[in-house]
Structure formats: C-alpha cells, structure tokens
Enzyme design. Structure first.
Site, PDB file in Angstrom:
ATOM      1  N   ASP A   1      -8.416   7.786   7.931  1.00  0.00           N
ATOM      2  CA  ASP A   1      -9.457   6.841   7.531  1.00  0.00           C
ATOM      3  C   ASP A   1      -9.727   5.875   8.682  1.00  0.00           C
ATOM      4  O   ASP A   1     -10.673   5.099   8.633  1.00  0.00           O
ATOM      5  CB  ASP A   1      -9.021   6.063   6.280  1.00  0.00           C
TER       6      ASP A   1
ATOM      7  N   HIS B   1     -13.333   4.558   7.837  1.00  0.00           N
ATOM      8  CA  HIS B   1     -12.642   3.318   7.461  1.00  0.00           C
ATOM      9  C   HIS B   1     -13.125   2.794   6.093  1.00  0.00           C
ATOM     10  O   HIS B   1     -13.688   1.695   5.990  1.00  0.00           O
ATOM     11  CB  HIS B   1     -12.830   2.249   8.551  1.00  0.00           C
TER      12      HIS B   1
ATOM     13  N   GLU C   1     -13.095   3.007  16.820  1.00  0.00           N
ATOM     14  CA  GLU C   1     -14.097   3.130  15.751  1.00  0.00           C
ATOM     15  C   GLU C   1     -15.368   2.379  16.173  1.00  0.00           C
ATOM     16  O   GLU C   1     -15.261   1.311  16.755  1.00  0.00           O
ATOM     17  CB  GLU C   1     -13.559   2.513  14.441  1.00  0.00           C
TER      18      GLU C   1
ATOM     19  N   ILE D   1       0.848  -1.206   0.000  1.00  0.00           N
ATOM     20  CA  ILE D   1       0.000   0.000   0.000  1.00  0.00           C
ATOM     21  C   ILE D   1       0.881   1.252   0.000  1.00  0.00           C
ATOM     22  O   ILE D   1       0.648   2.201  -0.768  1.00  0.00           O
ATOM     23  CB  ILE D   1      -0.974  -0.028   1.202  1.00  0.00           C
TER      24      ILE D   1
ATOM     25  N   ALA E   1      -3.887   3.209   7.853  1.00  0.00           N
ATOM     26  CA  ALA E   1      -3.555   1.846   8.316  1.00  0.00           C
ATOM     27  C   ALA E   1      -4.479   1.391   9.448  1.00  0.00           C
ATOM     28  O   ALA E   1      -5.491   0.715   9.197  1.00  0.00           O
ATOM     29  CB  ALA E   1      -2.099   1.791   8.721  1.00  0.00           C
ATOM     30  N   ARG E   2      -4.129   1.741  10.677  1.00  0.00           N
ATOM     31  CA  ARG E   2      -4.938   1.367  11.830  1.00  0.00           C
ATOM     32  C   ARG E   2      -4.882   2.474  12.881  1.00  0.00           C
ATOM     33  O   ARG E   2      -3.807   3.053  13.133  1.00  0.00           O
ATOM     34  CB  ARG E   2      -4.414   0.077  12.472  1.00  0.00           C
TER      35      ARG E   2
ATOM     36  N   GLY F   1     -11.065   2.388   3.405  1.00  0.00           N
ATOM     37  CA  GLY F   1      -9.916   1.938   2.617  1.00  0.00           C
ATOM     38  C   GLY F   1     -10.231   0.933   1.519  1.00  0.00           C
ATOM     39  O   GLY F   1      -9.918   1.150   0.356  1.00  0.00           O
ATOM     40  N   SER F   2     -10.861  -0.169   1.882  1.00  0.00           N
ATOM     41  CA  SER F   2     -11.075  -1.232   0.887  1.00  0.00           C
ATOM     42  C   SER F   2     -12.499  -1.227   0.337  1.00  0.00           C
ATOM     43  O   SER F   2     -12.908  -2.181  -0.328  1.00  0.00           O
ATOM     44  CB  SER F   2     -10.760  -2.587   1.526  1.00  0.00           C
TER      45      SER F   2
HETATM   46  C1  GLV Z   1      -8.753  -2.968   6.051  1.00  0.00           C
HETATM   47  O1  GLV Z   1      -8.634  -2.081   6.818  1.00  0.00           O
HETATM   48  C2  GLV Z   1      -7.977  -4.160   6.034  1.00  0.00           C
HETATM   49  O2  GLV Z   1      -7.048  -4.333   6.856  1.00  0.00           O
HETATM   50  O3  GLV Z   1      -8.262  -5.014   5.215  1.00  0.00           O
END
Ligand code: GLV
Length: 317
Positions: free
Chosen positions: A260, A283, A265, A156, A235-236, A285-286
């Site tokens: 994000d 969140h 959360e 990423i 990321a986290r 991201g994906s």
């Molecule tokens: C999303 O945050 C993932 O880790 O897949």
C-alpha cells in the site's frame, strides 16, 4: 485567535470545525506545496496542520518562523518530520494514533489476500475478458494454515493479527518488546527479526518508519524468508528496499508482493510493473470517510490541547 496553516485539503466537516476555532489558511486547491512555499505560507502562523506528503526535514524546520509552535501531523506515522530538528526549535510534533487502526488493518488484510490470491492478475484477466476457467487457472496461496509474520505489533499489527487468525493463519511477530498474554493472544514472539523472517510464509510490515527501520527489509532480510514467501507492507515505503524486493521477485525467491506504500510515492519503481504478482495500492490505508474525518478531528484537537495546556497526549517528540 491562533492562526493555523493547513497544508492539504481536508473533508468539508473538518475544515468547518477548523474555521470555527482558528484563523485558518486552507489549501482550497489541494496544491502540493514545495518546502519554500510552505515556509512562506507559515509566516504569521502559530501552528501547521501537516500531512504525510509534507517533507518537514531539518532544513525546512530551521527556516520556519519563530511563531510556529506545533506541527500537528494528520497521520499516525511521522517519518515525514525530523523530530529532533523540531525539538531543537522547541516545536511540538503530534500524530493521530488509534483512530485509523481499523481502516489500515483492513487494507493490511486486503494486501495479504490480494497478493496471495493473485488478485492483480485476476482483475486484469476479468477486465480483458481473456480468461478461461480451468482447474489450474490462477492458483494462489491459501491463507488457512499459513504462517503470518508481523513486523511491528502495535495497534495495527494486533488488529491484522486478529483478522488473520480468524482466517486460519498462524501468527508470529517481532516487536521491540514482547506483548502481554492478552495482547499477544496466542501469537508467537520472536526476539530477533531474522527468526521472524525464517518462519514468515507471508510477511506483513506494520512498524513505524524511523532511522532504525529505513531499508530494514533489504536483500539480506529477504534471503531469510522461506522460498516463495509473500511480502506485504501497510506501513511506510522507506522500510523496504524496493530494488532488493524486485530482485527477489525476479528470482522467484518472493512469490508475490502486496504494497500500500512504496518509496517515492506516487512514482512507482517501474521494476514492479513487469510483475503480474505485484498487488499495489496507492496508499489507501486510512482512506475511509469515518477514519479521515476522525483523523483530522484528532489533529485539530491535538492543536487545541497544546495551545490550551502547553502539552498534548499525542506529542511524539
Ligand atoms: C497513514 O499512512 C498514516 O500514517 O496515518
């Protein structure tokens, strides 16, 4: 037929695939299971298809039935699972790398753009129709010529670097190890985190959450950034100390943030809400159809590979 507990609702095509391969317990109402409920529901199952919202800590894992042999996490990150505890119980843990790289990097770039170009304030002004053009209205930070510090140059991070480079940013990075020339593609390696921070006009946090990275971006780390830096995190939430980041925003040490992900959360630390320069997403991201479909397919394939061979190329413990 193996029996699988699926803890969250998936897209229809993925649930259909699961039903064709396994005896599945689906979560039709997408209820967020408590740890006790998850343990209860996993009785009689051979595996669990888990999500990042499931806290599979030591205590929970130790109470899972003996029959559970795999936790197939529907995410690339696996900070929600205690890997050691799973290993002790001889439970394999797998993740879904690669398939979400592009979608997550897109959000990483959105965070950089949104924070640097004051998108949160702009959206608010446009919706309220209370803005007026002027030469200095919502002047932001231009990306061209700005140094981007990438913390964690995995897939990423590398994709964010590629897009950011095309926007004219100068790429620096810190990673456990230096990449080869091809992967580095001109990015400047910093062996020490402090060194990366000192040149990060914009910081992009892209590393996995682990015992080593929890609160890595804390008060001391933020002090190392140039005055008026921008901090983004795709990321986290666990990697960033929110109180310290809010304090840095209060003191204008940090100009803007693009997040994000954040701790706790979906509950956002209220300290962020008073900052107009905080560009914060839930969140995402994906979150594209292609990516979520591919992730769930991979989580299913990981299980199948494991049940058929006893191993899996995406095993992480
Ligand atoms: C999303 O945050 C993932 O880790 O897949």
């Amino acid at each position: 037929m193996k029996k699988i507990l699926v803890t969250r609702k998936l897209l229809r095509s993925n649930e259909d695939k699961l039903k064709s391969l396994y005896d599945v317990k689906l979560n039709l109402n997408d209820e967020l299971y408590s740890q006790d409920k998850l343990i209860e529901l996993s009785k009689g199952c051979d595996g669990i298809l888990s999500a990042l919202t499931d806290k599979l800590d030591d205590q929970t894992i130790s109470k899972l039935p003996e029959s559970i042999k795999i936790l197939s996490n529907f995410a690339v990150g696996f900070g929600n699972i205690d890997l050691e505890a799973a290993k002790k119980r001889n439970i394999a843990v797998t993740n879904t790398p690669e398939v979400l790289t592009d979608a997550t990097a897109e959000i990483g770039i959105l965070l950089i753009l949104g924070a640097c170009r004051r998108a949160a304030e702009g959206i608010e002004g446009a919706k309220a129709s209370n803005w007026k053009w002027s030469a200095d209205y919502l002047i932001g930070k231009q990306l061209t010529g700005t140094r981007l510090g990438i913390l964690g140059m995995g897939r990423i991070g590398q994709k964010i670097a590629k897009i950011a480079r095309s926007l004219g940013m100068i790429i620096h990075y810190h990673n456990r190890s230096k990449l080869n020339d091809e992967k580095e593609n001109g990015a400047i390696y910093h062996e020490k985190l402090d060194s990366l921070l000192s040149v990060s006009d914009v910081l992009s946090v892209c590393c996995p959450a682990s015992k080593e990275t929890i609160n890595l971006i804390n008060k001391e780390a933020l002090e190392k950034l140039p005055q008026g830096a921008v901090v983004t995190n795709v990321a986290r939430g666990d990697i960033v100390d929110d109180e310290a980041l809010i304090d840095a925003l209060d003191r204008r040490k940090v100009y803007a943030v693009g997040l994000d992900v954040y701790k706790g959360e979906p509950n956002l630390n209220p300290g962020y809400t008073k900052h107009k320069s905080a560009f914060i997403l839930p969140h995402l991201g994906s979150a594209t159809k292609e990516t979520r479909t591919a992730m769930a397919n991979l989580a299913i394939d990981n299980m199948t590979e494991f049940f058929e061979t006893g191993g899996c190329k995406n095993k992480v413990n």
